[in-house]
Design a protein around this motif. Structure first.
Motif, PDB file in Angstrom:
ATOM      1  N   LEU A  22      29.259  32.550  59.065  1.00 47.99           N
ATOM      2  CA  LEU A  22      27.809  32.678  58.919  1.00 47.99           C
ATOM      3  C   LEU A  22      27.302  34.044  59.370  1.00 47.99           C
ATOM      4  O   LEU A  22      26.454  34.651  58.699  1.00 47.99           O
ATOM      5  CB  LEU A  22      27.108  31.569  59.695  1.00 47.99           C
ATOM      6  N   VAL A  23      27.818  34.527  60.479  1.00 48.00           N
ATOM      7  CA  VAL A  23      27.396  35.852  60.956  1.00 48.00           C
ATOM      8  C   VAL A  23      27.805  36.931  59.958  1.00 48.00           C
ATOM      9  O   VAL A  23      27.040  37.864  59.686  1.00 48.00           O
ATOM     10  CB  VAL A  23      27.985  36.121  62.368  1.00 48.00           C
ATOM     11  N   HIS A  24      28.991  36.801  59.401  1.00 48.17           N
ATOM     12  CA  HIS A  24      29.430  37.762  58.384  1.00 48.17           C
ATOM     13  C   HIS A  24      28.463  37.771  57.206  1.00 48.17           C
ATOM     14  O   HIS A  24      28.038  38.832  56.741  1.00 48.17           O
ATOM     15  CB  HIS A  24      30.836  37.410  57.901  1.00 48.17           C
ATOM     16  N   GLU A  25      28.112  36.593  56.707  1.00 46.69           N
ATOM     17  CA  GLU A  25      27.237  36.514  55.543  1.00 46.69           C
ATOM     18  C   GLU A  25      25.840  37.065  55.832  1.00 46.69           C
ATOM     19  O   GLU A  25      25.272  37.778  55.012  1.00 46.69           O
ATOM     20  CB  GLU A  25      27.155  35.077  55.032  1.00 46.69           C
ATOM     21  N   VAL A  26      25.289  36.738  56.980  1.00 46.34           N
ATOM     22  CA  VAL A  26      23.945  37.224  57.326  1.00 46.34           C
ATOM     23  C   VAL A  26      23.953  38.746  57.445  1.00 46.34           C
ATOM     24  O   VAL A  26      23.091  39.442  56.889  1.00 46.34           O
ATOM     25  CB  VAL A  26      23.438  36.563  58.626  1.00 46.34           C
ATOM     26  N   ALA A  27      24.930  39.284  58.168  1.00 47.01           N
ATOM     27  CA  ALA A  27      24.990  40.741  58.342  1.00 47.01           C
ATOM     28  C   ALA A  27      25.296  41.441  57.020  1.00 47.01           C
ATOM     29  O   ALA A  27      24.747  42.506  56.740  1.00 47.01           O
ATOM     30  CB  ALA A  27      26.046  41.096  59.387  1.00 47.01           C
ATOM     31  N   ARG A  28      26.155  40.863  56.201  1.00 47.71           N
ATOM     32  CA  ARG A  28      26.487  41.472  54.911  1.00 47.71           C
ATOM     33  C   ARG A  28      25.262  41.538  54.007  1.00 47.71           C
ATOM     34  O   ARG A  28      25.000  42.555  53.372  1.00 47.71           O
ATOM     35  CB  ARG A  28      27.594  40.673  54.224  1.00 47.71           C
ATOM     36  N   ARG A  29      24.504  40.460  54.000  1.00 46.15           N
ATOM     37  CA  ARG A  29      23.307  40.456  53.150  1.00 46.15           C
ATOM     38  C   ARG A  29      22.216  41.371  53.699  1.00 46.15           C
ATOM     39  O   ARG A  29      21.455  41.952  52.936  1.00 46.15           O
ATOM     40  CB  ARG A  29      22.774  39.041  53.000  1.00 46.15           C
ATOM     41  N   ALA A  30      22.152  41.493  55.003  1.00 48.07           N
ATOM     42  CA  ALA A  30      21.107  42.317  55.604  1.00 48.07           C
ATOM     43  C   ALA A  30      21.452  43.807  55.568  1.00 48.07           C
ATOM     44  O   ALA A  30      20.585  44.640  55.296  1.00 48.07           O
ATOM     45  CB  ALA A  30      20.854  41.885  57.043  1.00 48.07           C
ATOM     46  N   ARG A  31      22.718  44.146  55.854  1.00 50.46           N
ATOM     47  CA  ARG A  31      23.076  45.562  56.023  1.00 50.46           C
ATOM     48  C   ARG A  31      24.265  46.043  55.219  1.00 50.46           C
ATOM     49  O   ARG A  31      24.633  47.194  55.309  1.00 50.46           O
ATOM     50  CB  ARG A  31      23.365  45.846  57.500  1.00 50.46           C
ATOM     51  N   GLY A  32      24.933  45.142  54.496  1.00 55.52           N
ATOM     52  CA  GLY A  32      26.044  45.568  53.664  1.00 55.52           C
ATOM     53  C   GLY A  32      27.387  45.034  54.134  1.00 55.52           C
ATOM     54  O   GLY A  32      27.496  44.437  55.215  1.00 55.52           O
ATOM     55  N   PRO A  33      28.427  45.250  53.333  1.00 54.86           N
ATOM     56  CA  PRO A  33      29.744  44.685  53.621  1.00 54.86           C
ATOM     57  C   PRO A  33      30.345  45.135  54.955  1.00 54.86           C
ATOM     58  O   PRO A  33      30.910  44.328  55.691  1.00 54.86           O
ATOM     59  CB  PRO A  33      30.614  45.152  52.469  1.00 54.86           C
ATOM     60  N   LEU A  34      30.213  46.407  55.279  1.00 51.27           N
ATOM     61  CA  LEU A  34      30.789  46.897  56.530  1.00 51.27           C
ATOM     62  C   LEU A  34      30.131  46.224  57.721  1.00 51.27           C
ATOM     63  O   LEU A  34      30.809  45.807  58.681  1.00 51.27           O
ATOM     64  CB  LEU A  34      30.647  48.411  56.627  1.00 51.27           C
ATOM     65  N   ALA A  35      28.825  46.085  57.680  1.00 54.48           N
ATOM     66  CA  ALA A  35      28.111  45.414  58.780  1.00 54.48           C
ATOM     67  C   ALA A  35      28.571  43.964  58.911  1.00 54.48           C
ATOM     68  O   ALA A  35      28.699  43.436  60.026  1.00 54.48           O
ATOM     69  CB  ALA A  35      26.605  45.475  58.552  1.00 54.48           C
ATOM     70  N   GLY A  36      28.829  43.303  57.794  1.00 56.22           N
ATOM     71  CA  GLY A  36      29.318  41.940  57.829  1.00 56.22           C
ATOM     72  C   GLY A  36      30.646  41.827  58.543  1.00 56.22           C
ATOM     73  O   GLY A  36      30.848  40.954  59.389  1.00 56.22           O
ATOM     74  N   TRP A  37      31.566  42.746  58.218  1.00 53.60           N
ATOM     75  CA  TRP A  37      32.891  42.704  58.867  1.00 53.60           C
ATOM     76  C   TRP A  37      32.809  43.066  60.337  1.00 53.60           C
ATOM     77  O   TRP A  37      33.483  42.454  61.173  1.00 53.60           O
ATOM     78  CB  TRP A  37      33.856  43.618  58.140  1.00 53.60           C
ATOM     79  N   VAL A  38      31.980  44.028  60.669  1.00 51.77           N
ATOM     80  CA  VAL A  38      31.827  44.405  62.089  1.00 51.77           C
ATOM     81  C   VAL A  38      31.238  43.247  62.885  1.00 51.77           C
ATOM     82  O   VAL A  38      31.713  42.916  63.978  1.00 51.77           O
ATOM     83  CB  VAL A  38      30.964  45.677  62.231  1.00 51.77           C
ATOM     84  N   ALA A  39      30.235  42.595  62.340  1.00 45.72           N
ATOM     85  CA  ALA A  39      29.604  41.484  63.034  1.00 45.72           C
ATOM     86  C   ALA A  39      30.575  40.311  63.198  1.00 45.72           C
ATOM     87  O   ALA A  39      30.654  39.697  64.262  1.00 45.72           O
ATOM     88  CB  ALA A  39      28.357  41.031  62.276  1.00 45.72           C
ATOM     89  N   ALA A  40      31.323  39.997  62.147  1.00 41.92           N
ATOM     90  CA  ALA A  40      32.281  38.893  62.210  1.00 41.92           C
ATOM     91  C   ALA A  40      33.392  39.198  63.217  1.00 41.92           C
ATOM     92  O   ALA A  40      33.784  38.321  63.992  1.00 41.92           O
ATOM     93  CB  ALA A  40      32.865  38.624  60.837  1.00 41.92           C
ATOM     94  N   ALA A  41      33.874  40.415  63.225  1.00 39.06           N
ATOM     95  CA  ALA A  41      34.941  40.791  64.152  1.00 39.06           C
ATOM     96  C   ALA A  41      34.441  40.823  65.591  1.00 39.06           C
ATOM     97  O   ALA A  41      35.202  40.558  66.524  1.00 39.06           O
ATOM     98  CB  ALA A  41      35.522  42.155  63.760  1.00 39.06           C
ATOM     99  N   ALA A  42      33.160  41.110  65.769  1.00 36.10           N
ATOM    100  CA  ALA A  42      32.600  41.170  67.132  1.00 36.10           C
ATOM    101  C   ALA A  42      32.512  39.791  67.775  1.00 36.10           C
ATOM    102  O   ALA A  42      32.487  39.680  68.987  1.00 36.10           O
ATOM    103  CB  ALA A  42      31.220  41.818  67.106  1.00 36.10           C
ATOM    104  N   LEU A  43      32.464  38.752  66.956  1.00 37.91           N
ATOM    105  CA  LEU A  43      32.421  37.406  67.521  1.00 37.91           C
ATOM    106  C   LEU A  43      33.748  37.075  68.118  1.00 37.91           C
ATOM    107  O   LEU A  43      33.961  36.315  68.956  1.00 37.91           O
ATOM    108  CB  LEU A  43      32.062  36.370  66.464  1.00 37.91           C
TER     109      LEU A  43
END
Length: 115
Positions: free
Chosen positions: A94-115
């Motif tokens: 879910l965090v990956h999808e929210v960040a990806r939609r808000a800021r792009g694919p890289l942000a999605g991966w960074v957010a998911a990995a940060a969890l």
């Protein structure tokens, strides 16, 4: 022909990204179970046992989260740990999808990995 190849390549990239995301979520769940072998909140097994026996006092019940206490009672320690691990894995997705939609694919991966 070129459009068909481009569409196939895009589909492969999406499938690879989904597979990688599922692998990251599974890794999160496995790490949660392996690195935290005990209860996160140690009072709940004892409170759930007291509730099952009918010995739970109002003061003890007031100190517990009702939903967590009922889940501990219904699922038991092992089931609740698995539920927590699965909830953590779902949070990764879910965090990956929210960040990806808000800021792009890289942000999605960074957010998911940060969890």
């Amino acid at each position: 022909m070129r459009d068909r190849l481009a569409a196939t390549w895009q589909a492969l990239r999406r499938d690879r990204a989904r597979l990688a995301l599922l692998a990251l979520a599974a890794l999160h769940a496995a790490a949660s179970l392996a690195l935290s072998p005990g209860w996160r909140f140690a009072k709940y097994p004892a409170l759930a046992a007291a509730l099952a026996r009918g010995d739970l006092s109002p003061d003890e019940a007031a100190d517990a989260s009702p939903a967590y206490l009922l889940l501990a009672l219904l699922l038991g320690p092992a089931g609740l740990r698995w539920l927590q691990a699965l909830a953590g894995a779902a949070a990764v997705v879910l965090v990956h999808e929210v960040a990806r939609r808000a800021r792009g694919p890289l942000a999605g991966w960074v957010a998911a990995a940060a969890l």
